[in-house]
Enzyme design. Structure first.
Site, short mmCIF file in Angstrom:
data_model
loop_
_atom_site.label_atom_id
_atom_site.label_comp_id
_atom_site.label_asym_id
_atom_site.label_seq_id
_atom_site.Cartn_x
_atom_site.Cartn_y
_atom_site.Cartn_z
N ARG A 240 -1.73 -63.77 -6.42
CA ARG A 240 -1.70 -62.64 -5.48
C ARG A 240 -1.10 -61.44 -6.18
NH1 ARG A 240 -4.88 -64.90 -2.81
NH2 ARG A 240 -4.76 -65.50 -0.61
N GLU A 269 -5.71 -54.64 -2.55
CA GLU A 269 -7.14 -54.82 -2.85
C GLU A 269 -7.99 -54.27 -1.71
OE1 GLU A 269 -7.82 -59.00 -3.36
OE2 GLU A 269 -6.27 -59.17 -4.87
N HIS A 287 -11.14 -60.39 -7.55
CA HIS A 287 -10.70 -61.51 -6.68
C HIS A 287 -11.84 -62.52 -6.46
CE1 HIS A 287 -7.78 -62.78 -3.25
NE2 HIS A 287 -8.46 -63.82 -3.71
#
Ligand code: 8YV
Length: 321
Positions: A240, A269, A287
């Site tokens: 993360r 993000e 991601h």
């Protein structure tokens, strides 16, 4: 026969997962894969019994407080649960589940891709070829750092961390790890446990972040910790973005303290800190840790197994709250 439970499914899921949802539940699907606002989500939950969200939907205490009383379970399509206020869910008696195990291999693959991409300058090289700017070859051209035999430090030796360790051993790396507690020595396969993160850092040619984002791990990679890494170390983050202090990481990449970083996850993000894009020594992915056909199906089925157990009156296997 009782009516099928209504499940709000926040994002478009694999066809086989949506088919099973349609067979066993009354799903409210999102065929356009639109990102719902908190207001959209709350409105969609009217009369529903369950939500199947992704990490893209923030279920804060405020949002959970506005959910209708009919919502009894949040069956996440994710292993990470940092987007859900678990205490607020507990307080309202809402069960929360996640999808562990099934994405460990896929995420560890991306960790290795980030590691190799950063060490061997894969992003720079790919851009050179793709833009037709590759003109010459020389012994000094695109020289990177070899990863074989290097020392890797894994922060968070859970399911993903252990698979990263296994992949790293295939590259003959020496594995060090920091975790809240030592894992079963049978699972270590020679990896060295460091109760103290600070003392592990000087041994890490490569540092891989694999722990969940919690209030305790927020900004765990900060300027002081980066300073303890060997000069020229490589940082990999597939967990993360919240684990990283962006100012500190960017400064160390700029100064040359770090050789490179391979990142799949970021703060804020997809509106990431734009400075990452301008650095030549970053290898950046959007991601995609769990983004394989196999894993996305398995995540959906795992979330459905949790829903099935809950609505059959059993304890869901992956209950986190
Ligand atoms: C998924 C992830 O893309 O499962 C997680 O925690 O970070 C990712 O692999 C995402 O969570 C889907 O909701």
């Amino acid at each position: 026969m009782s009516a099928k439970p209504v499940v709000v499914v926040t994002r478009k899921l694999p066809a086989a997962v949506e088919a099973r949802l349609g067979r066993d539940y009354a799903p409210r699907l999102n065929p356009d894969d639109r990102l719902y606002s908190a207001d959209d989500l709350v409105a969609l939950c009217n009369g529903a019994s369950a939500i199947m969200p992704c990490h893209t939907e923030r279920l804060s205490a405020e949002v959970i407080g506005r959910l209708p009383a009919t919502i009894r379970i949040v069956a996440n399509f994710s292993v990470g649960t940092d987007h859900v206020d678990l205490a607020a869910a507990r307080a309202r008696g809402i069960v929360v589940t996640n999808t562990p195990d099934v994405l460990s291999d896929a995420t560890a693959e991306i960790a290795m891709l980030c590691l190799l991409g950063a060490a061997r300058r894969a992003g720079e090289g790919e851009r050179l070829v793709r833009t037709a700017e590759w003109r010459d070859w020389s012994p000094a051209f695109m020289v990177g750092v070899q990863v074989t035999g290097k020392r890797i430090g894994i922060v968070g030796m859970g399911r993903v961390g252990q698979v990263v360790a296994r992949r790293a051993r295939a590259f003959e790396m020496q594995v060090h790890y920091h975790n809240r507690r030592r894992i079963d020595p049978d699972l270590e396969h020679g990896a060295v446990y460091h109760a103290d993160l600070e003392s592990m850092l000087p041994l890490c040619d490569i540092l891989s972040l694999n722990c969940p984002a919690t209030p305790e791990t927020k900004g765990v990679l900060n300027a002081a910790r980066i300073a303890r890494l060997p000069d020229g170390a490589i940082v990999v983050n597939t967990a993360r973005g919240a684990l990283v202090d962006d100012d500190a990481l960017i400064a160390a990449l700029k100064s040359g303290k770090l050789w490179a970083a391979g990142l799949d996850v970021y703060n804020n993000e997809p509106a990431i800190d734009p400075r990452y894009r301008d650095l030549p020594n970053t290898f950046l992915l959007p991601h995609i840790g769990s983004a394989t056909r196999e894993t996305r199906n398995a995540m959906g089925f795992r979330a459905l197994d949790n829903l099935d157990a809950f609505f059959a009156g059993r304890e869901p296997g992956d209950r986190v709250a």
